[in-house]
Every structure is written in C-alpha cells, then in structure tokens.
Design an enzyme around this catalytic site. Sequence first.
Site, PDB file in Angstrom:
ATOM      1  N   ARG A 228      -4.632 -14.434   6.304  1.00 25.56           N
ATOM      2  CA  ARG A 228      -3.321 -14.839   5.786  1.00 25.56           C
ATOM      3  C   ARG A 228      -3.467 -15.376   4.355  1.00 25.56           C
ATOM      4  O   ARG A 228      -4.112 -16.422   4.154  1.00 25.56           O
ATOM      5  CB  ARG A 228      -2.756 -15.941   6.693  1.00 25.56           C
TER       6      ARG A 228
ATOM      7  N   ASN B 211      -2.020 -30.450  11.046  1.00 22.13           N
ATOM      8  CA  ASN B 211      -1.519 -29.489  10.065  1.00 22.13           C
ATOM      9  C   ASN B 211      -0.387 -28.740  10.765  1.00 22.13           C
ATOM     10  O   ASN B 211      -0.633 -27.811  11.542  1.00 22.13           O
ATOM     11  CB  ASN B 211      -2.610 -28.518   9.611  1.00 22.13           C
TER      12      ASN B 211
ATOM     13  N   ASP C  39       9.800 -37.659  14.726  1.00 19.36           N
ATOM     14  CA  ASP C  39      10.097 -38.592  15.818  1.00 19.36           C
ATOM     15  C   ASP C  39       8.892 -38.772  16.737  1.00 19.36           C
ATOM     16  O   ASP C  39       8.621 -39.890  17.203  1.00 19.36           O
ATOM     17  CB  ASP C  39      11.290 -38.090  16.634  1.00 19.36           C
TER      18      ASP C  39
ATOM     19  N   HIS D   1       7.846 -29.150   7.009  1.00 18.39           N
ATOM     20  CA  HIS D   1       8.972 -29.250   6.082  1.00 18.39           C
ATOM     21  C   HIS D   1      10.333 -29.193   6.764  1.00 18.39           C
ATOM     22  O   HIS D   1      11.354 -29.220   6.094  1.00 18.39           O
ATOM     23  CB  HIS D   1       8.864 -28.122   5.044  1.00 18.39           C
TER      24      HIS D   1
ATOM     25  N   ARG E 153       3.561 -26.133  -4.941  1.00 19.59           N
ATOM     26  CA  ARG E 153       4.122 -24.860  -4.509  1.00 19.59           C
ATOM     27  C   ARG E 153       5.658 -24.895  -4.535  1.00 19.59           C
ATOM     28  O   ARG E 153       6.241 -25.680  -5.252  1.00 19.59           O
ATOM     29  CB  ARG E 153       3.547 -24.508  -3.125  1.00 19.59           C
TER      30      ARG E 153
ATOM     31  N   PRO F 112       2.189 -23.323  13.220  1.00 21.38           N
ATOM     32  CA  PRO F 112       2.466 -21.894  13.135  1.00 21.38           C
ATOM     33  C   PRO F 112       1.720 -21.183  12.009  1.00 21.38           C
ATOM     34  O   PRO F 112       1.578 -21.721  10.914  1.00 21.38           O
ATOM     35  CB  PRO F 112       3.979 -21.833  12.889  1.00 21.38           C
ATOM     36  N   ASN F 113       1.273 -19.995  12.352  1.00 23.20           N
ATOM     37  CA  ASN F 113       0.612 -19.051  11.440  1.00 23.20           C
ATOM     38  C   ASN F 113      -0.824 -19.437  11.087  1.00 23.20           C
ATOM     39  O   ASN F 113      -1.520 -18.663  10.437  1.00 23.20           O
ATOM     40  CB  ASN F 113       1.451 -18.851  10.151  1.00 23.20           C
TER      41      ASN F 113
ATOM     42  N   ARG G 226       8.661 -26.779  -0.033  1.00 22.05           N
ATOM     43  CA  ARG G 226       7.474 -27.396   0.606  1.00 22.05           C
ATOM     44  C   ARG G 226       7.267 -28.847   0.150  1.00 22.05           C
ATOM     45  O   ARG G 226       6.334 -29.516   0.582  1.00 22.05           O
ATOM     46  CB  ARG G 226       6.211 -26.592   0.284  1.00 22.05           C
TER      47      ARG G 226
ATOM     48  N   HIS H 117      -3.265 -30.508   5.011  1.00 23.05           N
ATOM     49  CA  HIS H 117      -2.883 -29.174   4.521  1.00 23.05           C
ATOM     50  C   HIS H 117      -4.041 -28.581   3.743  1.00 23.05           C
ATOM     51  O   HIS H 117      -4.722 -29.291   2.978  1.00 23.05           O
ATOM     52  CB  HIS H 117      -1.673 -29.241   3.595  1.00 23.05           C
ATOM     53  N   LEU H 118      -4.217 -27.286   3.912  1.00 23.33           N
ATOM     54  CA  LEU H 118      -5.215 -26.564   3.114  1.00 23.33           C
ATOM     55  C   LEU H 118      -4.783 -26.513   1.655  1.00 23.33           C
ATOM     56  O   LEU H 118      -5.550 -26.811   0.740  1.00 23.33           O
ATOM     57  CB  LEU H 118      -5.369 -25.138   3.658  1.00 23.33           C
ATOM     58  N   SER H 119      -3.528 -26.122   1.441  1.00 19.16           N
ATOM     59  CA  SER H 119      -2.980 -26.040   0.089  1.00 19.16           C
ATOM     60  C   SER H 119      -2.355 -27.391  -0.269  1.00 19.16           C
ATOM     61  O   SER H 119      -2.232 -28.272   0.584  1.00 19.16           O
ATOM     62  CB  SER H 119      -1.930 -24.930   0.015  1.00 19.16           C
TER      63      SER H 119
ATOM     64  N   ALA I 208       4.504 -24.791   8.522  1.00 22.63           N
ATOM     65  CA  ALA I 208       5.865 -24.873   7.968  1.00 22.63           C
ATOM     66  C   ALA I 208       6.740 -25.891   8.695  1.00 22.63           C
ATOM     67  O   ALA I 208       7.736 -26.361   8.123  1.00 22.63           O
ATOM     68  CB  ALA I 208       6.512 -23.495   7.999  1.00 22.63           C
TER      69      ALA I 208
ATOM     70  N   GLU J 153      -1.845 -36.366   8.255  1.00 26.82           N
ATOM     71  CA  GLU J 153      -1.305 -35.061   7.854  1.00 26.82           C
ATOM     72  C   GLU J 153      -2.367 -34.311   7.054  1.00 26.82           C
ATOM     73  O   GLU J 153      -2.978 -34.884   6.151  1.00 26.82           O
ATOM     74  CB  GLU J 153      -0.060 -35.292   6.988  1.00 26.82           C
TER      75      GLU J 153
ATOM     76  N   TYR K 126      -5.018 -19.837   1.164  1.00 23.67           N
ATOM     77  CA  TYR K 126      -5.561 -20.584   2.311  1.00 23.67           C
ATOM     78  C   TYR K 126      -7.060 -20.385   2.532  1.00 23.67           C
ATOM     79  O   TYR K 126      -7.629 -20.995   3.441  1.00 23.67           O
ATOM     80  CB  TYR K 126      -4.792 -20.197   3.583  1.00 23.67           C
TER      81      TYR K 126
HETATM   82  C1  DQA Z   1       0.154 -25.466   5.077  1.00 25.32           C
HETATM   83  C2  DQA Z   1       1.230 -25.618   3.992  1.00 25.32           C
HETATM   84  C3  DQA Z   1       2.592 -25.290   4.544  1.00 25.32           C
HETATM   85  O1  DQA Z   1       3.573 -25.384   3.511  1.00 25.32           O
HETATM   86  C4  DQA Z   1       2.623 -23.871   5.081  1.00 25.32           C
HETATM   87  O2  DQA Z   1       3.873 -23.596   5.671  1.00 25.32           O
HETATM   88  C5  DQA Z   1       1.515 -23.585   6.030  1.00 25.32           C
HETATM   89  C6  DQA Z   1       0.187 -24.090   5.691  1.00 25.32           C
HETATM   90  C7  DQA Z   1      -1.261 -25.704   4.500  1.00 25.32           C
HETATM   91  O3  DQA Z   1      -2.159 -25.952   5.289  1.00 25.32           O
HETATM   92  O4  DQA Z   1      -1.463 -25.595   3.292  1.00 25.32           O
HETATM   93  O5  DQA Z   1       1.674 -22.892   7.014  1.00 25.32           O
HETATM   94  O6  DQA Z   1       0.382 -26.440   6.075  1.00 25.32           O
END
Ligand code: DQA
Length: 146
Positions: free
Chosen positions: A21, A78, A91, A84, A111, A13-14, A115, A104-106, A81, A102, A26
């Site tokens: 964003r 990725n 599962d 978390h 943070r 998502p997002n 998270r 993540h950009l951040s 959210a 896994e 990011y």
């Molecule tokens: C994220 C980190 C997550 O905590 C956040 O909800 C995202 C982006 C990242 O790529 O840094 O949507 O997955």
Amino acid sequence: MAEKPVIYVLNGPNLNLLGTREPDIYGSQTLDDIAGQLEDQAQALGVVVDVRQSNHEGHLVDWLHEAQTMNAKAVLLNAGAYTHSSIALYDAIKAIQTPVIEVHLSNPHRREAFRHKSYVGAAALGTVAGFGALSYTLALDAAAKL
Ligand code: DQA
C-alpha cells in the site's frame, strides 16, 4: 515468576496491506514484519506485545475495552483513517484507564487537511508519528517505561 506486562498493538483499516500500500508513504515493510520486530523489542524490554489488525471500527472499540479488562499495561493504536473520523474511538479511549499511545507511520500533519484532525490524539496520552515503522518502536519504548 511474575507474568510480563502485556501491551496491545492495535491496527485499523488498510494496515493489513502494508508492504504494497503506497510504499512511498508507508514503507515496504508488512505488518507481519513490524509485528516481528516489536516482538523482539518487547522481549528485550521485558514485556509482551499482542499485535492485532482489523478493518472494522467496532473491533477496535472492543479491543480497547478488552485491554482494560485484561489489565494491559498500555495500548499502541494506529487507527488508520478512523483516527480522523471516529468519535466512538475517542469515547472508548476516554472510557478506559489503560494508557493509549497514538501511532502513525506517516505524519498526518504534513498531508491532506482532512488528516489534520485526530479524534484518537485528542484522547490519547501521546502521539508518535512520521517515522515509518520506527514510530511503533518509539511508542513501544515509551509504553514499556510508563
Ligand atoms: C496512518 C495515517 C492515516 O491518515 C491513514 O488513514 C492511514 C495510515 C499512518 O499510519 O500513517 O491509514 O494512520
């Protein structure tokens, strides 16, 4: 000629809003920009990437199952959210034999406290986080070498 191994790159998502964003967190690259770079990298590595994004948790679950059915070499995930919160993703990762990395950009550990828990990381083979778009590059390199 043998078919090239396929690596799924699943985004939650997002992440469709990358570029606009919270660019301070990011970066300014769009998901299409990142996908283009991964496609070039994949070609050099002798693999194929299948990059997807959904704002819906169930789509991510379905795609993890599909990765196994389609005999994908690995999945970069990725989950945004859902990382978390999603026991369903935990599962699903446990339910398949396909290795999941896994991404993540951040760096979520730098943070907010909410998270710091990762259901995805608890099931994944490994995690790459905190390097912006380079996190995907590093994870694809690892996936191709598995
Ligand atoms: C994220 C980190 C997550 O905590 C956040 O909800 C995202 C982006 C990242 O790529 O840094 O949507 O997955």
